[in-house]
Design a protein around this motif. Structure first.
Motif, PDB file in Angstrom:
ATOM      1  N   SER A  26     -11.468  -1.630 -12.254  1.00  0.00           N
ATOM      2  CA  SER A  26     -11.466  -0.166 -12.146  1.00  0.00           C
ATOM      3  C   SER A  26     -10.054   0.343 -11.899  1.00  0.00           C
ATOM      4  CB  SER A  26     -12.410   0.336 -11.065  1.00  0.00           C
ATOM      5  OG  SER A  26     -12.810  -0.691 -10.220  1.00  0.00           O
ATOM      6  N   SER A  27      -9.910   1.642 -12.069  1.00  0.00           N
ATOM      7  CA  SER A  27      -8.600   2.270 -11.970  1.00  0.00           C
ATOM      8  C   SER A  27      -8.065   2.226 -10.538  1.00  0.00           C
ATOM      9  CB  SER A  27      -8.720   3.724 -12.430  1.00  0.00           C
ATOM     10  OG  SER A  27      -7.464   4.333 -12.424  1.00  0.00           O
ATOM     11  N   GLY A  28      -6.729   2.231 -10.418  1.00  0.00           N
ATOM     12  CA  GLY A  28      -6.100   2.380  -9.113  1.00  0.00           C
ATOM     13  C   GLY A  28      -5.900   1.094  -8.340  1.00  0.00           C
ATOM     14  N   GLN A  38      -3.912  -3.563 -12.687  1.00  0.00           N
ATOM     15  CA  GLN A  38      -3.810  -2.336 -13.473  1.00  0.00           C
ATOM     16  C   GLN A  38      -3.297  -2.662 -14.894  1.00  0.00           C
ATOM     17  OE1 GLN A  38      -5.216   0.259 -12.540  1.00  0.00           O
ATOM     18  NE2 GLN A  38      -4.211   2.070 -13.357  1.00  0.00           N
ATOM     19  N   ARG A  62      -6.148  -4.116 -16.766  1.00  0.00           N
ATOM     20  CA  ARG A  62      -7.039  -3.017 -17.156  1.00  0.00           C
ATOM     21  C   ARG A  62      -6.498  -2.293 -18.399  1.00  0.00           C
ATOM     22  NH1 ARG A  62     -10.404   1.262 -15.630  1.00  0.00           N
ATOM     23  NH2 ARG A  62      -9.477   3.320 -15.957  1.00  0.00           N
ATOM     24  N   LYS A  63      -5.209  -2.011 -18.385  1.00  0.00           N
ATOM     25  CA  LYS A  63      -4.618  -1.303 -19.518  1.00  0.00           C
ATOM     26  C   LYS A  63      -4.726  -2.147 -20.795  1.00  0.00           C
ATOM     27  CE  LYS A  63      -0.462   1.331 -20.721  1.00  0.00           C
ATOM     28  NZ  LYS A  63       0.953   1.592 -20.375  1.00  0.00           N
ATOM     29  N   GLU A  88     -12.315   6.210 -19.586  1.00  0.00           N
ATOM     30  CA  GLU A  88     -11.497   5.288 -18.778  1.00  0.00           C
ATOM     31  C   GLU A  88     -10.015   5.467 -19.083  1.00  0.00           C
ATOM     32  OE1 GLU A  88     -12.582   3.274 -16.253  1.00  0.00           O
ATOM     33  OE2 GLU A  88     -14.474   4.302 -16.616  1.00  0.00           O
ATOM     34  N   LYS A 108      -8.662   8.569 -17.393  1.00  0.00           N
ATOM     35  CA  LYS A 108      -8.440   8.421 -15.943  1.00  0.00           C
ATOM     36  C   LYS A 108      -7.003   8.021 -15.619  1.00  0.00           C
ATOM     37  CE  LYS A 108     -12.998   6.871 -14.472  1.00  0.00           C
ATOM     38  NZ  LYS A 108     -13.773   5.660 -14.165  1.00  0.00           N
ATOM     39  N   ASP A 109      -6.421   7.165 -16.472  1.00  0.00           N
ATOM     40  CA  ASP A 109      -5.058   6.684 -16.211  1.00  0.00           C
ATOM     41  C   ASP A 109      -4.015   7.330 -17.126  1.00  0.00           C
ATOM     42  OD1 ASP A 109      -5.231   4.663 -14.040  1.00  0.00           O
ATOM     43  OD2 ASP A 109      -6.729   3.792 -15.385  1.00  0.00           O
ATOM     44  N   TRP A 148      -3.813   7.354 -20.338  1.00  0.00           N
ATOM     45  CA  TRP A 148      -3.403   6.422 -21.391  1.00  0.00           C
ATOM     46  C   TRP A 148      -3.986   6.794 -22.757  1.00  0.00           C
ATOM     47  CZ3 TRP A 148      -5.110   1.708 -17.953  1.00  0.00           C
ATOM     48  CH2 TRP A 148      -4.124   1.474 -16.964  1.00  0.00           C
TER      49      TRP A 148
END
Ligand SMILES: [Zn+2]
Length: 243
Positions: free
Chosen positions: A156-158, A164, A167-168, A194, A197-198, A200
């Motif tokens: 998950s984010s953060g 991170q 995740r990316k 998703e 959220k970041d 991206w």
């Protein structure tokens, strides 16, 4: 060369048998097979057998490229879905007809072998899955499930920076395929949320467009991925592109 005519006839008869028990419309599978053979691609089918290389083929379809013999061998359950065999034929088409190389680690034993292999497969899928779904709309259901499972494993984010980055990388890998193959599906919307959220999504969209424009040029395609990720992964000095 005189044997080729005879082999050709045998192959056609065998293929008729191989495809007849597939579930779904076999006409596209037959015609893609004919197209590949007409363009000089050597391809063999092993329904009900597992690949001696990967041991896959009993539950889902799989394709092995034998560089030394210049031949594709496809393994799949006797009653596999037609779209799954078509999918494997498209992998062969991308390489044999469009000229896409395979990205691999060098040496082969490099610890990045598995992740580079996955990324190579994702680059293939940016070409394969949109064509598979366009021909077989029912394939979208399979990919919905597959990407849902993948989404469930993405951090998950953060989180801390290394997580991170993972995740990316995961989200971008999915974004190579989803907006092109199934732009309106719920799973694509879930991945889009998703990325948002970041912050991206813009770089993901740009990467996806650049990879589509790159076509079979995987060097260009992986360059677009590296730029979107913001890291030199996979490292230039540890991968090779082979035909
Ligand atoms: Zn595939």
């Amino acid at each position: 060369m005189t044997d080729n005519g005879k082999q050709g006839t045998d192959t056609v008869e065998k293929n008729a048998q191989y495809f007849d028990r597939l579930v779904g419309d076999i006409a596209p599978v037959r015609s893609l097979h004919d197209e590949l053979v007409a363009l000089g691609t050597r391809i063999e089918y092993f329904p009900g057998a597992t690949s001696p290389e990967t041991l896959n083929g009993d539950l889902w379809a799989t394709a092995d490229w034998h560089h030394d013999e210049s031949i594709w061998r496809l393994y799949f359950p006797v009653t596999a879905k037609a779209h799954a065999v078509y999918h494997e034929q498209l992998h062969a088409r991308f390489k044999a007809v469009d000229g896409a190389p395979m990205m691999k680690t060098f040496p082969a034993s490099d610890p990045l072998k598995e992740s580079v292999g996955q990324l190579n497969n994702d680059l293939d899928h940016a070409y394969v899955v949109p064509r598979e779904v366009a021909q077989y709309p029912e394939a979208a259901e399979y990919w919905e499930k597959d990407y849902k499972r993948f989404l469930g494993k993405i951090p998950s984010s953060g989180a801390v920076s290394l997580t991170q980055l993972q995740r990316k990388s995961d989200l971008l890998r999915a974004w190579l395929v989803l907006p092109v193959a199934m732009p309106d599906s719920p799973i694509t919307q879930a991945f889009r949320a998703e990325l948002v959220k970041d912050k991206w999504l813009d770089i993901g969209d740009e990467m996806s467009a650049r990879v589509q424009a790159a076509g079979a040029d995987k060097v260009l395609a992986i360059h677009a991925f590296r730029e979107a990720l913001g890291r030199g992964f996979p490292p230039v000095g540890r991968v090779i592109f082979t035909h």
